[in-house]
Write a protein that holds these residues in place. Structure first.
Motif, mmCIF file in Angstrom:
data_model
loop_
_atom_site.group_PDB
_atom_site.id
_atom_site.type_symbol
_atom_site.label_atom_id
_atom_site.label_comp_id
_atom_site.label_asym_id
_atom_site.label_seq_id
_atom_site.Cartn_x
_atom_site.Cartn_y
_atom_site.Cartn_z
ATOM 1 N N THR A 1 16.513 44.497 37.934
ATOM 2 C CA THR A 1 17.448 45.236 38.425
ATOM 3 C C THR A 1 18.560 44.638 39.346
ATOM 4 O OG1 THR A 1 15.829 47.098 38.255
ATOM 5 C CG2 THR A 1 17.853 47.457 39.777
ATOM 6 N N VAL A 2 18.068 43.672 39.987
ATOM 7 C CA VAL A 2 18.852 42.657 40.734
ATOM 8 C C VAL A 2 19.623 41.963 40.168
ATOM 9 C CG1 VAL A 2 18.915 40.764 42.901
ATOM 10 C CG2 VAL A 2 17.256 43.043 42.919
ATOM 11 N N ALA A 3 19.128 41.273 39.095
ATOM 12 C CA ALA A 3 19.890 40.579 38.211
ATOM 13 C C ALA A 3 21.127 41.260 37.691
ATOM 14 C CB ALA A 3 18.992 39.764 37.182
ATOM 15 N N VAL A 4 20.864 42.325 37.145
ATOM 16 C CA VAL A 4 21.941 43.113 36.477
ATOM 17 C C VAL A 4 22.953 43.327 37.564
ATOM 18 C CG1 VAL A 4 22.381 45.365 35.446
ATOM 19 C CG2 VAL A 4 20.389 43.939 34.564
ATOM 20 N N LEU A 5 22.791 43.525 38.799
ATOM 21 C CA LEU A 5 23.533 44.153 39.608
ATOM 22 C C LEU A 5 24.367 42.932 40.248
ATOM 23 C CD1 LEU A 5 24.498 46.277 41.802
ATOM 24 C CD2 LEU A 5 22.745 45.451 43.433
ATOM 25 N N LEU A 6 23.876 41.740 40.123
ATOM 26 C CA LEU A 6 24.472 40.489 40.565
ATOM 27 C C LEU A 6 25.589 40.071 39.467
ATOM 28 C CD1 LEU A 6 21.557 38.214 42.056
ATOM 29 C CD2 LEU A 6 23.586 39.229 43.248
ATOM 30 N N LEU A 7 25.085 40.184 38.118
ATOM 31 C CA LEU A 7 25.848 40.186 37.187
ATOM 32 C C LEU A 7 27.234 40.820 37.083
ATOM 33 C CD1 LEU A 7 23.432 39.518 34.102
ATOM 34 C CD2 LEU A 7 25.131 37.614 35.147
ATOM 35 N N LEU A 8 27.024 42.275 37.390
ATOM 36 C CA LEU A 8 27.982 43.259 37.719
ATOM 37 C C LEU A 8 29.056 43.009 38.454
ATOM 38 C CD1 LEU A 8 28.917 45.946 36.477
ATOM 39 C CD2 LEU A 8 27.759 46.920 38.037
ATOM 40 N N LEU A 9 28.314 42.382 39.752
ATOM 41 C CA LEU A 9 29.314 41.791 40.887
ATOM 42 C C LEU A 9 30.210 40.710 40.605
ATOM 43 C CD1 LEU A 9 26.728 42.093 43.860
ATOM 44 C CD2 LEU A 9 28.717 43.764 43.668
ATOM 45 N N VAL A 10 29.782 40.037 39.836
ATOM 46 C CA VAL A 10 30.517 38.720 39.524
ATOM 47 C C VAL A 10 31.628 39.209 38.367
ATOM 48 C CG1 VAL A 10 30.469 36.618 37.864
ATOM 49 C CG2 VAL A 10 28.621 37.094 39.609
ATOM 50 N N ALA A 11 31.220 40.102 37.499
ATOM 51 C CA ALA A 11 31.981 40.647 36.420
ATOM 52 C C ALA A 11 33.266 41.428 36.937
ATOM 53 C CB ALA A 11 31.401 41.558 35.570
ATOM 54 N N VAL A 12 32.996 42.234 38.045
ATOM 55 C CA VAL A 12 34.066 42.930 38.742
ATOM 56 C C VAL A 12 34.854 41.894 39.486
ATOM 57 C CG1 VAL A 12 34.519 44.744 40.485
ATOM 58 C CG2 VAL A 12 32.707 45.129 38.726
ATOM 59 N N GLY A 13 34.315 41.061 40.352
ATOM 60 C CA GLY A 13 34.806 40.150 41.103
ATOM 61 C C GLY A 13 35.762 39.081 40.309
ATOM 62 N N GLY A 14 35.379 38.661 39.094
ATOM 63 C CA GLY A 14 36.022 37.941 38.148
ATOM 64 C C GLY A 14 37.374 38.730 37.836
ATOM 65 N N LEU A 15 37.049 40.029 37.411
ATOM 66 C CA LEU A 15 38.228 40.724 36.780
ATOM 67 C C LEU A 15 39.411 40.907 37.894
ATOM 68 C CD1 LEU A 15 39.279 42.691 34.553
ATOM 69 C CD2 LEU A 15 38.051 44.495 35.265
ATOM 70 N N LEU A 16 38.920 41.172 38.900
ATOM 71 C CA LEU A 16 39.914 41.444 40.305
ATOM 72 C C LEU A 16 40.635 39.978 40.251
ATOM 73 C CD1 LEU A 16 40.766 43.509 42.204
ATOM 74 C CD2 LEU A 16 39.537 42.257 43.940
ATOM 75 N N TRP A 17 40.043 38.866 40.378
ATOM 76 C CA TRP A 17 40.591 37.728 40.447
ATOM 77 C C TRP A 17 41.741 37.464 39.286
ATOM 78 C CZ3 TRP A 17 39.807 33.583 36.854
ATOM 79 C CH2 TRP A 17 40.458 32.388 36.960
ATOM 80 N N LEU A 18 41.508 37.757 38.086
ATOM 81 C CA LEU A 18 42.285 37.554 37.037
ATOM 82 C C LEU A 18 43.675 38.401 37.239
ATOM 83 C CD1 LEU A 18 40.006 38.058 33.865
ATOM 84 C CD2 LEU A 18 41.424 35.770 34.765
ATOM 85 N N VAL A 19 43.310 39.847 38.045
ATOM 86 C CA VAL A 19 44.620 40.686 38.129
ATOM 87 C C VAL A 19 45.374 40.088 39.358
ATOM 88 C CG1 VAL A 19 45.161 42.931 38.908
ATOM 89 C CG2 VAL A 19 43.327 42.491 37.004
ATOM 90 N N GLU A 20 44.583 39.505 40.326
ATOM 91 C CA GLU A 20 45.318 39.395 41.725
ATOM 92 C C GLU A 20 45.647 37.830 41.856
ATOM 93 O OE1 GLU A 20 45.946 41.496 44.478
ATOM 94 O OE2 GLU A 20 45.492 43.175 42.938
ATOM 95 N N ARG A 21 45.316 36.845 40.936
ATOM 96 C CA ARG A 21 45.400 35.475 41.486
ATOM 97 C C ARG A 21 47.062 35.113 41.467
ATOM 98 N NH1 ARG A 21 44.729 35.601 35.752
ATOM 99 N NH2 ARG A 21 45.934 33.916 34.460
ATOM 100 N N LYS A 22 48.030 35.628 40.645
ATOM 101 C CA LYS A 22 49.220 35.291 40.844
ATOM 102 C C LYS A 22 49.989 35.985 41.733
ATOM 103 C CE LYS A 22 49.395 33.841 35.851
ATOM 104 N NZ LYS A 22 50.220 34.152 34.614
ATOM 105 N N ARG A 23 49.594 37.331 42.009
ATOM 106 C CA ARG A 23 50.544 38.224 42.889
ATOM 107 C C ARG A 23 49.836 38.114 44.529
ATOM 108 N NH1 ARG A 23 53.072 42.690 40.714
ATOM 109 N NH2 ARG A 23 53.545 43.157 43.005
ATOM 110 N N ASN A 24 48.698 37.576 44.447
ATOM 111 C CA ASN A 24 48.076 37.626 45.733
ATOM 112 C C ASN A 24 47.095 36.308 45.911
ATOM 113 O OD1 ASN A 24 47.073 38.329 48.103
ATOM 114 N ND2 ASN A 24 45.590 40.096 47.432
ATOM 115 N N PRO A 25 47.866 35.027 45.912
ATOM 116 C CA PRO A 25 47.337 33.749 45.790
ATOM 117 C C PRO A 25 46.626 33.497 47.331
ATOM 118 C CG PRO A 25 49.674 33.437 45.941
ATOM 119 C CD PRO A 25 49.283 35.061 45.705
ATOM 120 N N GLN A 26 46.950 34.127 48.304
ATOM 121 C CA GLN A 26 46.597 33.912 49.666
ATOM 122 C C GLN A 26 44.997 34.291 49.863
ATOM 123 O OE1 GLN A 26 49.297 35.914 49.145
ATOM 124 N NE2 GLN A 26 50.903 34.482 50.078
ATOM 125 N N GLU A 27 44.677 35.281 49.133
ATOM 126 C CA GLU A 27 43.462 35.818 49.218
ATOM 127 C C GLU A 27 42.578 35.559 47.868
ATOM 128 O OE1 GLU A 27 43.390 39.924 50.225
ATOM 129 O OE2 GLU A 27 44.656 39.699 51.862
#
Length: 350
Positions: A135-161
């Protein structure tokens, strides 16, 4: 005409003055169905029912105190008593040597077993179990997936963060998804684009559901681990030290299934063996066990898995001539509101 009136009056006086029939009633102490009242009398569920019937039918009662169900059955078989009461269960074996009234109470044959409270090692073992770690492993993978998706969306418009290298960007996204899910929300990182904020909104609602489910899962695991029982089911009885009350249906069940047992005189004695660690299972009627344990300190549990249905009735000798009248009166009384009041008084809401 005068002779007829005279005979009618004579019969009336005789019916009034004739002594009431006295029945020998074998009684065994089985709280809360039959208990000494401390004044050379008896009280309890079965006793109150019998007394109502006896008064209605004009019977006197001569109590014959007995120490076991086996003694009651033997006395009915030989005809030395007319009726037996307490918490006498109806069985085919008993019916072969005596008669039963209509049943007046239903319960189950149940298993009482010691409850074992585990220490911190048990809790740690539960937290390191494969199911919990998955259960913990699945949760960590989900956190990484959501974090990576947000990075893809924000990396050009919000490079400071969410700028920097791929690892730095995904790391920033993972940190944001983690603090958002746990509702900490430091505010050090936040999406700036419309799609990023939409993703954040969805993640917030999803996080509430996931955190609630994870919390419930952890709480349930720790609670189950904190309270375990030596015996989990009927199948375990072959592997533990079992106890039964002599002459009870619990003894009959264990003998029928070839399960070794230790016999005791009373259920209270059997419960004492469980508390002292000298036995792991007491097989006895559930209603009687719950009554005995209702004010007792924690330490004994009754398994939810019951063994078989039990029906309590009055025992009668085979030649008992008042069986029909007794059954009719018993059925009338057990269908009225006063009977429910008696059950509630002794057993609580019923």
């Amino acid at each position: 005409m005068g002779i007829r009136v005279y005979l009618a009056l004579l019969l009336l006086f005789w019916s009034v003055l004739a002594p009431a029939e006295t029945l020998r009633v074998g009684i065994k102490a089985v709280p809360p169905f039959a208990m000494p009242d401390g004044q050379d009398g008896w009280t309890g569920i079965s006793v109150e029912l019998w007394q109502r019937i006896a008064v209605d039918l004009g019977w006197q009662t001569e109590w014959v105190v007995m120490d076991s169900s086996r003694a009651q059955i033997k006395a009915l078989e030989t005809g030395s008593i007319d009726v037996a009461l307490g918490a006498l269960s109806m069985t085919r074996e008993r019916e072969a040597v005596m008669d039963f009234s209509a049943p007046f109470y239903a319960t189950h044959l149940a298993i009482a077993t010691p409850a074992q409270y585990s220490n911190w090692r048990g809790v740690l073992k539960e937290l390191l179990s494969p199911a919990f770690l998955r259960t913990v492993a699945v949760l960590l993978l989900l956190l990484v997936a959501v974090g990576g998706l947000l990075w893809l969306v924000e990396r050009k418009r919000n490079p400071q963060e969410f700028g920097g290298s791929v690892m730095q960007g995904i790391g920033s996204g993972f940190w944001w998804s983690l603090v958002t899910m746990t509702t900490v929300g430091y505010g050090d990182k936040a999406p700036a684009t419309f799609i990023g904020r939409l993703l954040a909104t969805i993640w917030m609602f999803a996080s509430i559901i996931m955190i609630a489910g994870l919390t419930a899962s952890i709480a349930a695991s720790l609670t189950v681990n904190q309270l375990n029982t030596t015996v989990r089911s009927v199948q375990d009885l072959n592997q533990v030290r079992s106890v039964a009350v002599s002459g009870s249906t619990g003894e009959q069940y264990l003998r029928k299934n070839g399960i070794r047992m230790q016999l005791v005189t009373t259920a209270a004695e059997g419960l004492m063996l469980l508390r002292e660690g000298d036995a792991e299972a007491l097989i006895y009627d559930e209603a009687l066990l719950r009554y005995l344990l209702k004010d007792a300190a924690p330490g004994i549990e009754i398994l939810r898995q019951s063994i078989q249905m039990e029906y309590y009735a009055f025992g009668m000798k085979s030649s008992f001539v008042h069986e029909e009248k007794l059954n009719q009166t018993l059925l009338a009384y057990t269908s009225d509101s006063q009977w429910k009041e008696i059950l509630n008084r002794y057993l609580g809401q019923h």
